[in-house]
Enzyme design. Structure first.
Site, PDB file in Angstrom:
ATOM      1  CE  LYS A 171      44.607  45.054  31.724  1.00 24.40           C
ATOM      2  NZ  LYS A 171      43.777  45.195  30.635  1.00 24.40           N
ATOM      3  CE  LYS A 211      44.307  28.168  47.254  1.00 24.27           C
ATOM      4  NZ  LYS A 211      45.487  27.557  47.923  1.00 24.27           N
ATOM      5  N   GLY A 242      30.851  47.737  46.960  1.00 22.36           N
ATOM      6  CA  GLY A 242      30.086  46.844  48.222  1.00 22.36           C
ATOM      7  C   GLY A 242      30.562  46.290  49.742  1.00 22.36           C
ATOM      8  CG  PHE A 243      34.355  47.615  49.527  1.00 24.06           C
ATOM      9  CD1 PHE A 243      35.335  47.233  48.438  1.00 24.06           C
ATOM     10  CD2 PHE A 243      34.186  48.805  48.988  1.00 24.06           C
ATOM     11  CE1 PHE A 243      36.292  47.092  47.536  1.00 24.06           C
ATOM     12  CE2 PHE A 243      34.720  49.342  47.593  1.00 24.06           C
ATOM     13  CZ  PHE A 243      35.568  48.983  47.316  1.00 24.06           C
ATOM     14  N   GLY A 257      39.169  38.085  45.975  1.00 31.32           N
ATOM     15  CA  GLY A 257      38.506  39.542  46.586  1.00 31.32           C
ATOM     16  C   GLY A 257      38.999  40.127  47.792  1.00 31.32           C
ATOM     17  CD  GLU A 258      36.361  38.568  51.696  1.00 31.72           C
ATOM     18  OE1 GLU A 258      35.887  37.844  50.976  1.00 31.72           O
ATOM     19  OE2 GLU A 258      35.181  39.179  52.940  1.00 31.72           O
TER      20      GLU A 258
END
Ligand code: MCN
Ligand code: MOS
Length: 765
Positions: free
Chosen positions: A659, A727, A246-247, A730-731
């Site tokens: 991982k 925290k 999706g990003f 992903g970004e």
């Protein structure tokens, strides 16, 4: 194997399934065997196919549409145009603001960008729909368009006052500073480019609508559909258990979604509409193109006195997107004087949207290149420069960092990379005809927080089910929630099944801003804790329970077996216990909202972003941090740039699964390599069309472009950021890669490229 090794292996496997263990993705086998069913793979009785017709001009009016040939083509059931009465109502926006228009027309007569949907054909088969769509004739009255930011007519745009950040007297301090750099940086329009295209299957049964659609926000999209069609929220069910990336692009129901659902209602048959690849570049917004000027004034020992920053991003003619360019500029370095302002320029494009780290990503490209330029100007090592100006607290919010392991990241990254061996002079390192450049940059992303909800069920057979309408688009949600439930309940992870991606499960807010893992581990921890309390309570008090006679105050559950903490008395598996007390399940619904929350606030919490908790709430400023070290090799004759080595040290607090976090970080770094060297939406100046709107011409990194990437976690648990101390992951890692590469290219070649992507034409010109 020695006894020691065995013990080690055993404790490793015990850790594997707990929070913090390196458990492999629990959804992996289903994906590899093909058992995982994606949205468009649903086989439905009576399914028909819709294909969209897009505008071929960037601005103007549709004056006529001839649908006759399409209507009589084989298999065609309907041709929809702006004249088709769809009776859709306007929907509120993602903040929950009421609709700006009472009605909504997803097929338009007034065209504001090339590719905008003007008609759609529905037919029995996909091929028939494609063939008939080609027969739809559209006439236009074209008006002048502004195709992109570099268009002479674009102007300076509209100031967005809410973006202004100022303290001290930045202009005066800059003018007075003994050392100054003032430089302009550009980033182009970029696209999320997920492998799985956008689209959906829509089915109406009476007043109930089911949508199979890849989604980063089931509850938010269900609200939009409910508002468009005037049905209760509960009548809409969104199903999205697996998503092919999706990003940031899949959080909202869009015009094509409305067309498919409206067609399904008109025809009384399920409709499938999948965008083709070029349509994927115009039907939702990519990352907005940006321009920014960064002026830094420093004293001669490198201490920053002032930063003056001006930014511009493109937005649409009929929609607003602000890409906050000052988000990192205002917090990365300590400075007594600061000014950042931002404008938006309306151009004829689809409304730009969120792409991995919107704001932080281009913001960092500006400030992290500029700081490198200043370091070079002063003859100070770029790493040293960053340490000299290290911000001991949030310079903008004037609050303590919750945790900021950036110094540790600099140290660990530099050590692993061998930064100390860098020869400072540009063009001074080479390997034959290859110039070698070493560059670095820092990155950051705020900890976005929200409240979450989850259902945890202990079943009669001792298995555990976790349910949530949140999603996994590849980040690892299934896996970390299984680990959280297993650890909290004391059951083996194989006994836990996590069910996501159905809006009829416990509600969930948007998966965006790298918040889901923190929100959902917190919610599952809470719900699983409640289920465990209920299980133990029942075991202690139910007359049928073999533990009742123990007169204990508590019991422990380990490996799915219930016993007294000191081991006296009986020991039963959860299944044996459930059968002894005659229960077929124990269910707990846990949420992290305050008890006083009203039902309206609850609905708002999950279906809008209005109730997100600011990252500077209370006494702390909460962010993830990272430091990237990059080696590039530039061919002296051809100007080609290869990234040959990346070492990144990152602070995402405690990792729920190292991982998976490493895999997320590497994904971000790879995307950053694409942004630095390859990605650019090219707009045709005549029609405003995206020329390279396909995977052959829109360049993305492939395996051959990816070097050895080393990631090092330097985080420590951050109790102010989430229930379990993590925290965002992903970004974070995409932030700072492009400037690290640009800085490395300068070190290799002596040439600054301030305009992404760094292509060989720019290097050799
Ligand atoms: N994680 C961890 N420890 C933490 C935080 C996270 O181990 N302290 C790991 C977990 O495996 C978790 C994952 O990192 O599932 C991401 O967690 P988080 O940072 O909370 O991000 P979200 O779950 O909210 O995911 C969204 C984020 C965003 S906003 C974009 S954009 C993005 C991204 O994740 N899009 C992605 N990563 C993506 N990865 C894939 N494969 N596909 C996308 O479209
Ligand atoms: Mo991510 S761009 O916030 O979905």
């Amino acid at each position: 194997m020695t006894v020691h090794d065995m013990k080690h292996a055993a404790s490793d496997s015990a850790r594997l399934e707990a929070v913090g263990g390196r458990l492999s993705r629990v959804d992996g086998p289903a994906k590899i065997t093909g058992a995982a069913k994606y949205a468009f793979e649903q086989q439905l009785e009576g399914l028909v196919h819709a294909v969209l017709v897009g505008a071929t001009i960037a601005a103007g009016k549709v004056t006529a549409i001839d649908t006759r040939a399409a209507e009589t083509a084989p298999g065609v059931l309907a041709v929809l145009t702006p004249d088709t009465i769809m009776e859709l109502k306007g929907a509120s926006d993602w903040l929950g603001n009421p609709p700006s228009q009472p009605t909504y027309a997803p097929l338009v007569r007034e065209v504001t960008f090339s590719g905008q949907h003007v008609a759609a054909v529905v037919a029995e088969t996909f091929e028939q729909a494609v063939a008939a769509a080609a027969l739809v004739k559209v006439w236009y009255d074209e008006s002048p368009a502004i195709v992109d930011l570099s268009d002479g007519k674009a102007g300076d745009g509209i100031p967005i006052d809410a973006m202004t950040k100022e303290w001290g007297d930045a202009q005066a301090a800059f003018a007075a500073a003994p050392v100054r750099v003032c430089v302009a940086y550009n980033t182009p329009r970029e696209f999320q480019a997920a492998m799985e295209p956008h689209g959906l299957i829509a089915r109406w049964e009476g007043e109930e609508l089911t949508i199979w659609e890849p989604s980063q926000w089931l509850d938010g999209m269900a609200r939009t559909y409910a508002e468009w069609f005037g049905v209760p929220f509960e009548n809409v069910r969104l199903v999205s258990p697996y998503i092919g990336g999706g990003f940031g692009s899949k959080a909202l129901a869009l015009a094509h979604s409305a067309v498919a659902a409206a067609a399904a209602r008109m025809l009384g048959r399920p409709v499938k509409l999948v965008l083709n690849r070029p349509q994927n570049f115009t039907s939702y917004g990519g990352r907005a193109a940006t321009r920014q000027t960064v002026a830094i004034g420093a004293d001669s020992d490198g201490r920053i006195q002032s930063i003056v920053h001006r930014g511009v991003n493109e937005t649409a003619v009929d929609g607003m997107w602000v890409e906050p360019l000052g988000s990192v500029t205002s917090i990365m370095y300590a400075t007594p004087n600061f000014s950042s302002k931002q404008n938006v320029v309306r151009v004829n494009t689809v409304v730009p949207g969120a792409k991995r780290a919107p704001g932080e990503n281009p913001s960092t490209f500006g400030i992290e290149c500029a700081i490198d330029e200043l370091a070079h100007e002063l003859g100070i090592d770029p790493l040293e420069m960053r340490l000299i100006n290290y911000a001991e607290q949030d310079p903008h919010a004037k609050k303590a960092w919750s945790t900021r392991q950036l110094r540790e990241a600099f140290a660990a990254g530099a050590e692993a990379f061998g930064w100390a061996k860098r020869s400072p002079q540009p063009r001074s390192m080479r390997d034959g005809r290859q110039l070698i450049g070493w560059g670095m940059a820092a990155g950051t992303y705020p900890v976005r927080r929200a409240h979450g909800e989850a259902v945890v069920k202990l079943m009669a057979d001792g298995s555990v089910e976790v349910e949530s309408s949140s999603i996994d688009m590849g980040q690892g949600t299934y896996t970390i929630l299984a680990q959280t439930a297993a650890e909290t309940l004391g059951v083996p992870v194989e006994h836990v099944s996590v069910k996501l991606g159905d809006s009829h499960f416990a509600r969930a807010g948007v998966t965006g801003g790298s918040r889901l893992a923190g929100v959902m581990t917190g919610a599952v921890y809470k719900a699983a804790g409640q289920a465990l309390d209920e299980l133990i309570g029942l075991a202690l008090s139910d007359p049928r329970s073999p533990f009742q006679k123990l007169q204990a105050n508590t019991l422990s559950v380990k490996d799915g077996r219930i016993a007294s903490p000191r081991g006296e008395g009986p020991e039963l598996s959860i299944a044996e216990f459930m059968s002894a007390v005659g229960r077929d399940q124990i269910e707990a619904k846990g949420d992290t909202l305050p008890a006083s929350t009203t039902p309206e606030e609850r609905y708002k919490n999950y279906t809008t972003i209005a109730m997100s908790i600011p990252h500077t709430e209370g006494d702390y400023s909460r962010h993830s941090w990272c430091a990237h070290f990059v080696e590039v090799r530039v061919d002296e004759d051809f100007g080609t740039v290869r990234v040959s080595r990346v070492v990144s040290a990152l602070d995402s607090g405690r990792l729920y699964n190292p991982k998976l976090a490493e895999s997320q970080w590497k994904g971000g770094i790879i995307m950053g390599i694409g942004q630095a060297l390859l990605e650019e939406g090219i707009v045709d100046r005549r029609h405003g069309r995206i020329v390279n709107g396909n995977f052959a011409d829109y360049m993305l990194p492939t395996n051959a472009d990816i070097p050895d990437i080393q990631t090092i976690s330097v985080g420590i648990p951050d109790p102010h950021s989430s229930a379990l101390g993590g925290k965002g992951v992903g970004e974070l890692a995409i932030v700072g890669i492009a400037p690290a590469i640009a800085n490395a290219v300068f070190h290799a070649t002596g040439k600054r490229i301030r305009d992404l992507p760094i292509t060989l034409e720019k290097l050799i010109e």
